[in-house]
Design an enzyme around this catalytic site. Sequence first.
Site, mmCIF file in Angstrom:
data_model
loop_
_atom_site.group_PDB
_atom_site.id
_atom_site.type_symbol
_atom_site.label_atom_id
_atom_site.label_comp_id
_atom_site.label_asym_id
_atom_site.label_seq_id
_atom_site.Cartn_x
_atom_site.Cartn_y
_atom_site.Cartn_z
ATOM 1 N N LYS A 22 0.834 -1.218 0.000
ATOM 2 C CA LYS A 22 0.000 0.000 0.000
ATOM 3 C C LYS A 22 0.861 1.257 0.000
ATOM 4 O O LYS A 22 0.642 2.172 -0.790
ATOM 5 C CB LYS A 22 -0.893 -0.006 1.249
ATOM 6 N N ASN A 23 1.855 1.299 0.895
ATOM 7 C CA ASN A 23 2.610 2.546 1.046
ATOM 8 C C ASN A 23 3.618 2.787 -0.083
ATOM 9 O O ASN A 23 4.206 3.863 -0.172
ATOM 10 C CB ASN A 23 3.292 2.599 2.420
ATOM 11 N N CYS A 124 -4.246 13.098 13.067
ATOM 12 C CA CYS A 124 -5.030 11.869 12.959
ATOM 13 C C CYS A 124 -4.823 11.073 14.228
ATOM 14 O O CYS A 124 -4.149 11.535 15.151
ATOM 15 C CB CYS A 124 -4.664 11.076 11.709
ATOM 16 N N ARG A 129 0.968 14.914 12.920
ATOM 17 C CA ARG A 129 1.296 14.746 11.503
ATOM 18 C C ARG A 129 1.415 16.047 10.704
ATOM 19 O O ARG A 129 0.655 16.286 9.751
ATOM 20 C CB ARG A 129 0.294 13.786 10.841
ATOM 21 N N ASP A 314 5.098 0.727 11.930
ATOM 22 C CA ASP A 314 3.867 0.095 11.445
ATOM 23 C C ASP A 314 3.750 -1.378 11.853
ATOM 24 O O ASP A 314 2.758 -2.039 11.519
ATOM 25 C CB ASP A 314 3.774 0.229 9.907
ATOM 26 N N ARG A 407 -8.402 -0.653 4.769
ATOM 27 C CA ARG A 407 -7.506 0.344 4.167
ATOM 28 C C ARG A 407 -6.162 -0.273 3.797
ATOM 29 O O ARG A 407 -5.516 0.189 2.860
ATOM 30 C CB ARG A 407 -7.247 1.482 5.157
#
Length: 432
Positions: A22-23, A124, A129, A314, A407
Amino acid sequence: MDKIKIIGGKKLEGKIFISGAKNAALPLICASLLTDDTVTLTNMPQLSDIKSMNALLETMGTKIDEFNDFMDGHETKTYSYRTQKFDSLVAPYDYVRKMRASYYVLGPVLARKGHVELSLPGGCAIGARPMDIHLTSLEQMGAKIEIKNGYVHADIDGRLKGAHIIFPLASVGATCNILMAATLAEGQTIIENAAKEPEIGDLITLLNKMGAKIEGINTSILKITGVKKLNGATHKVIADRIEAGSYAIAAAITKGKIELVNAQPQTLQVPLKILKSMGIKIEERENSIIVDAQNVNFEGKDIMTDYYPGFPTDLQAQFMALMTVADGASLVTEQIWENRFMHVPELLRMGANINVHGHASAIVRGVKRLSGAPVMATDLRASFALVLAGLAAEGETTVNRVYHLDRGYEKLDEKLKAVGAEIRRVSEAEDE
Ligand code: EPZ
């Protein structure tokens, strides 16, 4: 809203196919904005964040084609992106608030069109951030930046100018944004203290295929010689190291054995080293990792998150879930985000023994067994940590707010079911 229900205590065995990252995919999609040619991305994961990014690009004028593809017998997606002309140079609030990575349109659109408006993402669940490094770096390259009504308005006269930029910290997002912007700048840009995450290496590979001149891949000093125009290219997205690490922990926490097909062991060296030091057997192959925790009574280990190649933030929540059932105590230190222990109160509800000290550290004392409970989390990785706890717990765990998992984890329930988990996804209506 869907929920995930798990009956814990099943040993997981078999193979899990690791999806595209994803990233990596999110900035790669935005790199397509740098050219009027077609950029084709293969091995794309099917995730809601990818759909959100595609929707944002479509509002700006990108034409997207979607194809079903197969890799090693597994279904993946290929997308082609073509932005011949822009219908809009605005990334609106409704898109950016749903997905912060929308800020990846900033560098490419400004470099190609000389103007862009981006809603400021705001904070968030995991931290404040800020975007100061993205913005001050673009200013150093000659952009005029103004914040008005919650939006960044960025303008340039002619082309961006190459600059020598020293990042105060190795931000992943700022590295991607400035890299993309610098490809079309006049002259040479040097980024010092650039982030070195493998997803950035993947972006550099695509940009160079598109005709960019970037040196220093996988190092903290990147040298970009600007070109006038970029062309189209085809690129295969790298495997998701965080998804692979998450399922490695699923094997460990259930004392099972899983082969992570398509995983790239070289991108996970620190987490694999920690699993090995806990007594878990790890076999690293060229395109897969075998994690064997059968009959292992693993010990708790300390972890501290850091920029790549350090321990990834993560994977912090998932490792903490593992430590809750390890022998002895572990110290978990989070250095990247200021509020990334939201999984702790939920793990406590499942019988874990964790003490948080300030914002940055937590002591986890292993317990014999967790017990299932209804839980929910406020971010993607914390939600996966609760799935892991549920796989190890006695009885039923219900993980609410599955949209967080959607997500970033492709077909999570199907992948876990295929290796023996008792897991099902239920809709609110079915649950009544
Ligand atoms: C990326 O976020 C990832 N997101 C995050 O993954 C990941 O946790 C993070 O990198 C760190 O590895 C994507 O790739 C889409 P940063 P990013 O800029 O780029 C501070 C997930 O679960 N900072 O490297 O936003 C910032 O506050 C997500 O998939 C500034 O101070 O992270 C943080 O403390 C969550 N000013 C640190 O740097 C800035 O201008 C690292 O942030 C930018 C960042």
